[in-house]
Design a protein around this motif. Structure first.
Motif, mmCIF file in Angstrom:
data_model
loop_
_atom_site.group_PDB
_atom_site.id
_atom_site.type_symbol
_atom_site.label_atom_id
_atom_site.label_comp_id
_atom_site.label_asym_id
_atom_site.label_seq_id
_atom_site.Cartn_x
_atom_site.Cartn_y
_atom_site.Cartn_z
ATOM 1 N N GLN A 288 0.829 -1.210 0.000
ATOM 2 C CA GLN A 288 0.000 0.000 0.000
ATOM 3 C C GLN A 288 0.861 1.256 0.000
ATOM 4 O OE1 GLN A 288 -2.198 -0.979 3.531
ATOM 5 N NE2 GLN A 288 -3.987 -1.716 2.397
ATOM 6 N N ALA A 289 1.942 1.241 0.803
ATOM 7 C CA ALA A 289 2.829 2.408 0.858
ATOM 8 C C ALA A 289 3.563 2.599 -0.467
ATOM 9 C CB ALA A 289 3.823 2.240 2.004
ATOM 10 N N VAL A 290 3.993 1.496 -1.078
ATOM 11 C CA VAL A 290 4.666 1.566 -2.378
ATOM 12 C C VAL A 290 3.722 2.156 -3.429
ATOM 13 C CG1 VAL A 290 5.536 0.156 -4.293
ATOM 14 C CG2 VAL A 290 6.340 -0.265 -1.958
ATOM 15 N N ALA A 291 2.462 1.742 -3.398
ATOM 16 C CA ALA A 291 1.481 2.256 -4.362
ATOM 17 C C ALA A 291 1.373 3.776 -4.281
ATOM 18 C CB ALA A 291 0.117 1.610 -4.109
ATOM 19 N N ARG A 292 1.345 4.296 -3.044
ATOM 20 C CA ARG A 292 1.220 5.753 -2.889
ATOM 21 C C ARG A 292 2.463 6.468 -3.412
ATOM 22 N NH1 ARG A 292 -2.730 3.461 -1.699
ATOM 23 N NH2 ARG A 292 -2.888 3.803 -3.935
ATOM 24 N N ARG A 293 3.641 5.913 -3.155
ATOM 25 C CA ARG A 293 4.871 6.561 -3.652
ATOM 26 C C ARG A 293 4.927 6.544 -5.173
ATOM 27 N NH1 ARG A 293 10.086 5.182 0.197
ATOM 28 N NH2 ARG A 293 9.120 5.786 2.182
ATOM 29 N N LEU A 294 4.494 5.443 -5.746
ATOM 30 C CA LEU A 294 4.506 5.366 -7.208
ATOM 31 C C LEU A 294 3.570 6.408 -7.807
ATOM 32 C CD1 LEU A 294 4.536 1.490 -7.810
ATOM 33 C CD2 LEU A 294 6.436 3.097 -8.011
ATOM 34 N N GLU A 295 2.397 6.590 -7.207
ATOM 35 C CA GLU A 295 1.445 7.580 -7.718
ATOM 36 C C GLU A 295 2.038 8.985 -7.689
ATOM 37 O OE1 GLU A 295 -3.029 5.931 -6.832
ATOM 38 O OE2 GLU A 295 -1.871 6.643 -5.116
ATOM 39 N N HIS A 296 2.850 9.265 -6.673
ATOM 40 C CA HIS A 296 3.450 10.592 -6.564
ATOM 41 C C HIS A 296 4.695 10.746 -7.435
ATOM 42 C CE1 HIS A 296 0.999 10.709 -2.832
ATOM 43 N NE2 HIS A 296 0.905 11.995 -3.139
ATOM 44 N N SER A 297 5.101 9.679 -8.096
ATOM 45 C CA SER A 297 6.314 9.723 -8.920
ATOM 46 C C SER A 297 6.008 9.904 -10.404
ATOM 47 C CB SER A 297 7.133 8.435 -8.723
ATOM 48 O OG SER A 297 7.518 8.282 -7.373
ATOM 49 N N LYS A 336 13.380 8.493 -10.910
ATOM 50 C CA LYS A 336 12.634 9.073 -9.798
ATOM 51 C C LYS A 336 12.004 7.982 -8.937
ATOM 52 C CE LYS A 336 9.080 12.566 -8.866
ATOM 53 N NZ LYS A 336 8.102 13.504 -9.491
ATOM 54 N N VAL A 337 11.482 6.944 -9.593
ATOM 55 C CA VAL A 337 10.866 5.832 -8.857
ATOM 56 C C VAL A 337 11.912 5.076 -8.053
ATOM 57 C CG1 VAL A 337 9.702 3.609 -9.107
ATOM 58 C CG2 VAL A 337 8.922 5.577 -10.440
ATOM 59 N N VAL A 338 13.057 4.764 -8.679
ATOM 60 C CA VAL A 338 14.129 4.052 -7.976
ATOM 61 C C VAL A 338 14.567 4.846 -6.743
ATOM 62 C CG1 VAL A 338 16.521 3.274 -8.125
ATOM 63 C CG2 VAL A 338 14.943 2.781 -9.994
ATOM 64 N N ALA A 339 14.714 6.156 -6.910
ATOM 65 C CA ALA A 339 15.135 7.007 -5.785
ATOM 66 C C ALA A 339 14.057 7.046 -4.706
ATOM 67 C CB ALA A 339 15.436 8.415 -6.283
ATOM 68 N N ALA A 340 12.789 7.106 -5.117
ATOM 69 C CA ALA A 340 11.696 7.174 -4.142
ATOM 70 C C ALA A 340 11.623 5.911 -3.302
ATOM 71 C CB ALA A 340 10.368 7.400 -4.866
ATOM 72 N N MET A 341 11.945 4.778 -3.894
ATOM 73 C CA MET A 341 11.866 3.520 -3.167
ATOM 74 C C MET A 341 12.983 3.361 -2.133
ATOM 75 S SD MET A 341 9.184 1.859 -4.131
ATOM 76 C CE MET A 341 8.373 3.432 -4.336
ATOM 77 N N ARG A 342 14.061 4.121 -2.287
ATOM 78 C CA ARG A 342 15.207 3.947 -1.390
ATOM 79 C C ARG A 342 14.918 4.412 0.037
ATOM 80 N NH1 ARG A 342 18.849 6.116 -5.843
ATOM 81 N NH2 ARG A 342 19.637 4.265 -6.911
ATOM 82 N N ALA A 343 14.038 5.388 0.204
ATOM 83 C CA ALA A 343 13.723 5.877 1.551
ATOM 84 C C ALA A 343 12.983 4.785 2.316
ATOM 85 C CB ALA A 343 12.867 7.133 1.464
ATOM 86 N N PRO A 344 13.356 4.529 3.571
ATOM 87 C CA PRO A 344 12.711 3.462 4.348
ATOM 88 C C PRO A 344 11.208 3.712 4.500
ATOM 89 C CG PRO A 344 14.730 4.202 5.415
ATOM 90 C CD PRO A 344 14.445 5.185 4.321
ATOM 91 N N PHE A 345 10.451 2.630 4.633
ATOM 92 C CA PHE A 345 9.009 2.701 4.831
ATOM 93 C C PHE A 345 8.686 2.450 6.304
ATOM 94 C CE2 PHE A 345 9.425 1.758 0.371
ATOM 95 C CZ PHE A 345 8.367 2.430 -0.227
ATOM 96 N N SER A 357 13.408 -3.201 -8.996
ATOM 97 C CA SER A 357 14.025 -3.394 -10.314
ATOM 98 C C SER A 357 12.982 -3.058 -11.363
ATOM 99 C CB SER A 357 14.504 -4.836 -10.478
ATOM 100 O OG SER A 357 15.473 -5.167 -9.506
ATOM 101 N N ILE A 358 13.352 -2.208 -12.322
ATOM 102 C CA ILE A 358 12.383 -1.688 -13.284
ATOM 103 C C ILE A 358 12.832 -2.014 -14.708
ATOM 104 C CG2 ILE A 358 11.171 0.365 -14.117
ATOM 105 C CD1 ILE A 358 11.772 1.706 -11.467
ATOM 106 N N GLY A 359 11.917 -2.573 -15.454
ATOM 107 C CA GLY A 359 12.150 -2.786 -16.873
ATOM 108 C C GLY A 359 11.362 -1.773 -17.679
ATOM 109 N N VAL A 360 11.992 -1.125 -18.646
ATOM 110 C CA VAL A 360 11.356 -0.064 -19.431
ATOM 111 C C VAL A 360 11.386 -0.444 -20.903
ATOM 112 C CG1 VAL A 360 11.325 2.400 -19.967
ATOM 113 C CG2 VAL A 360 12.247 1.609 -17.762
ATOM 114 N N THR A 361 10.255 -0.299 -21.560
ATOM 115 C CA THR A 361 10.214 -0.474 -23.007
ATOM 116 C C THR A 361 9.424 0.668 -23.622
ATOM 117 O OG1 THR A 361 9.704 -2.014 -24.813
ATOM 118 C CG2 THR A 361 8.104 -1.891 -23.032
ATOM 119 N N MET A 362 9.862 1.155 -24.754
ATOM 120 C CA MET A 362 9.139 2.217 -25.453
ATOM 121 C C MET A 362 7.972 1.591 -26.211
ATOM 122 S SD MET A 362 11.150 4.233 -24.174
ATOM 123 C CE MET A 362 10.151 5.649 -24.651
ATOM 124 N N ILE A 363 6.854 2.293 -26.261
ATOM 125 C CA ILE A 363 5.670 1.746 -26.937
ATOM 126 C C ILE A 363 5.201 2.686 -28.039
ATOM 127 C CG2 ILE A 363 4.896 0.367 -24.971
ATOM 128 C CD1 ILE A 363 2.864 2.580 -24.354
#
Length: 660
Positions: A288-297, A336-345, A357-363
């Motif tokens: 739940q906490a990760v979801a909120r951080r992702l939304e703000h990223s 930004k997401v990788v950096a946001a996840m580094r702060a402790p929850f 770990s994030i995988g990115v593909t262009m669409i």
């Protein structure tokens, strides 16, 4: 009666002469008995008050039918003020009276309707308001009539204006409007507007008839059903179904606009550790906490979805003209997401750190499909994990090829289990007197074309899925059947059999129960069975590992620490483990005669085993020189090509019988 005009016959059916003369009938006798008293009272009151009177009453005609009569008149007074006569006229109002009754009946029916029904003039002012409208909206007719509908009810004035325009242009409008009640509570109404044309003959102007039904509950249920179908209950993020729908529409829009976006596949690193150590409630809090951080990223236009477990997806809408610009924006978001996840929850009463770990593909709608975009993002995510985790990687076509190969391999492994393509070979283990004392069961995969694959070519892929558990169960069952057959032969009953157990299999909750089931089914004596464990398994969950080993050891099973020296090799855990054997990895044996470091490591392992009371076995023994060096160093159990390669069960039994 002194005088009656000829019109009386049309009203009553009697000629005027019937009411005059000596044998005249009384006009009052025609008045309905229920109305006579009131007619008399109203007439006398008007005479006393010296004013005109107006009466309406029923009469019975010569034909026996009832008609309504309306009478207007006044008394004629003489000079002394006495009443000389009454004069006036009488009209037939039966048609009007029936129309009034019909109107009253229709109004009563409209008031009984559950729907809100009201009428407004062409300036939007309400001219009629039924009881249903009072019940629905809260205003009574006196309060509503004269008010403008747009001011009284409407929240969305733009929608009201559009409905009004459509009704005038087409004569009718049907749709839904957001409105409010008298108490301010919101209301969703299904509404029909019908334009009623003007009637010049009767002087009735053009109006709009409105019928409204409260559909608030239905809309609420629809919204709830939609939320259940398209949103994740735990994180309140869009779910897989919603993501697939948005991704499909994004690609369709991209195909038209030729613009480029990005798809990101996120996986939390080592999420299972949190569930195992702190329980699933803590894991849910983290998600739940990760979801909120992702939304703000991400931007408001972009989408964050949860696929399930600890897997999330970010859809960056195709808004960029070039792939370079889109890639630059995607890189910014990913970083930004990788950096946001580094702060402790903060989870309940403790802090917890996690990375992603994030995988990115262009669409691009011109090149991609929903399936290909997801596969590419997933492949890139595995590339990020392979790069050390806590980072992101863009999709690489070479990685896609590897992913395809991995997918085909996984399908092949499933087929191999179904079609019995796996087999076990057994490599002999000999003591210092060159007698066979046991064997290690080695897995082989015989492909349909006859090609043989070794574990190095498929075990890693199996371990990344649940397949390793099913394969491990087959290996243990097959090995126990083979060992049981050796135990029935006097020439081989003394042999032990080593079986490799993967870390994934060993930590399964039912591993002990599964082992007991196989022992009972095969009838094998477990004292001849040895499990080979890796150092990685031991340090992953030390307490659980020791507990499981102790339970299995009470059954008679012994343990060997495989590939010793290649991992942590910590004395702190080694002396606490219920081990029986250390196994020197073949990588040290390869250069033991020429490399001082390898020689020193092997001597240390042998000495350590001796000090702990453990048997030491060396694998990868290929030359007589290696065997003699080991003997001089104090190792007296060997396994390797110097003696024999891995054999089928039948060939091994014959080989062992000759060297016992």
């Amino acid at each position: 009666m002194i005088f009656l005009s000829a019109g009386i016959e049309k009203l009553t059916g009697y000629p005027a002469s019937a009411f005059t003369g000596e044998d005249a009938m009384s006009y009052a006798s025609l008045i309905h008995p229920d109305d006579r008293a009131k007619v008399s009272d109203d007439t006398n009151a008007a005479i006393r008050e010296r004013r005109p009177f107006q009466l309406s009453y029923r009469i019975t005609t010569a034909a026996g039918k009832l008609r309504w009569a309306w009478e207007q008149g006044a008394a004629v007074f003489d000079e002394q003020g006495n009443v000389e006569a009454l004069e006036g006229f009488i009209a037939d109002i039966t048609v009007l009276r029936r129309a009034d009754l019909l109107a009253l009946e229709q109004a009563s029916l409209l008031d009984k309707a559950r729907d809100a029904i009201f009428v407004m003039d062409m300036s939007s002012r309400i001219t009629y308001w039924n009881k249903g409208a009072e019940r629905l909206y809260g205003w009574d007719a006196r309060e509503a009539e004269g008010q403008r509908m747009s001011d009284l009810l409407c929240d969305d004035h733009a929608a009201y204006s559009e409905a009004y325009k459509t009704a005038l242009d087409e004569g009718e409008w049907v749709g839904e409007l957001h409105q409010h009640r008298r108490d301010g509570s919101p209301l969703h109404a299904d509404t029909r507007w019908t334009v009623v044309p003007a009637d010049p003959a009767s002087g009735i102007p053009q109006k709009i008839l409105v019928m409204s039904t409260d559909i608030s509950e239905r809309k609420s249920n629809e919204a709830r059903i939609h939320r259940l179908a398209y949103f994740d209950a735990l994180t309140d993020l869009p779910n897989r179904a919603s993501l697939l729908d948005h991704l499909r529409r994004a690609l369709l829009g991209s195909a038209r606009s030729r613009k480029v976006g990005a798809l990101m596949f996120l996986d939390l690193d080592n999420f299972k550790t949190l569930n195992d150590t702190h329980g699933h409630a803590a894991g849910d809090m983290l998600l739940q906490a990760v979801a909120r951080r992702l939304e703000h990223s991400v931007r408001e236009a972009d989408m964050v979805a949860r696929l399930g477990g600890d897997e999330f997806v970010i859809l960056v809408q195709p808004d960029e003209e070039s792939i370079e610009t889109a890639a630059h924006h995607a890189e910014t978001v990913a970083a930004k997401v990788v950096a946001a996840m580094r702060a402790p929850f903060q989870l309940a009463d403790f802090m917890y750190s996690v990375s992603t770990s994030i995988g990115v593909t262009m669409i691009s709608g011109a090149l991609d499909t929903v399936e290909s975009a997801l596969k590419q993002a997933d492949t890139a995510m595995y590339q990020a994990k392979a790069a050390g985790r806590n980072t992101f990687r863009f999709f690489d076509p070479d990685m896609q090829a590897k992913w395809t190969a991995r997918s085909e391999l996984e399908s092949g492994l499933r087929r191999a289990l179904r079609n019995h393509e796996f087999m076990l070979n057994y490599q002999p283990q000999l003591d210092g007197d060159s007698r066979v004392i046991g064997a290690e069961a080695l897995l082989r995969w015989r492909l349909p074309n006859g090609e043989i694959l070794y574990p190095t070519e498929f075990i890693k892929q199996a371990e990344e899925t649940s397949l390793i558990v099913d394969i491990g169960r087959w290996v243990l069952g097959t090995a126990c059947l083979e060992l049981a057959s050796w135990q029935r032969n006097p020439a081989t009953r003394h042999l032990s059999l080593s079986v490799n157990v993967s870390a994934r299999q060993f930590v399964e909750p039912d591993f002990v129960a599964m082992t007991q089931e196989i022992l009972a089914a095969t009838g094998v004596d477990p004292h001849g069975l040895k499990f080979e464990l890796t150092e990685t398994l031991v340090v992953t969950d030390f307490a659980h590992t020791v507990e499981t080993m102790e339970t299995l050891r009470r059954l008679g099973i012994t343990f060997s620490l495989d590939d010793f020296g290649t991992g942590y090799s910590s004395l702190a855990y080694l002396r606490k483990l219920p081990l029986d054997q250390l196994k020197i990895d073949y990588s040290f044996m390869r250069d033991v005669l020429t490399d001082r470091n390898d020689a020193s490591i092997v001597r240390s392992i042998i000495a350590l085993g001796g000090s702990l009371g453990l048997q030491v076995i060396a694998e990868g023994v290929e030359t007589q020189g290696q065997r003699e060096w080991l003997s001089q160093a104090g190792c007296f159990v060997y396994q390797g090509y110097l003696y024999e390669r891995a054999l089928s069960g039948e060939h091994f039994a014959r080989y062992a019988a000759t060297l016992h």
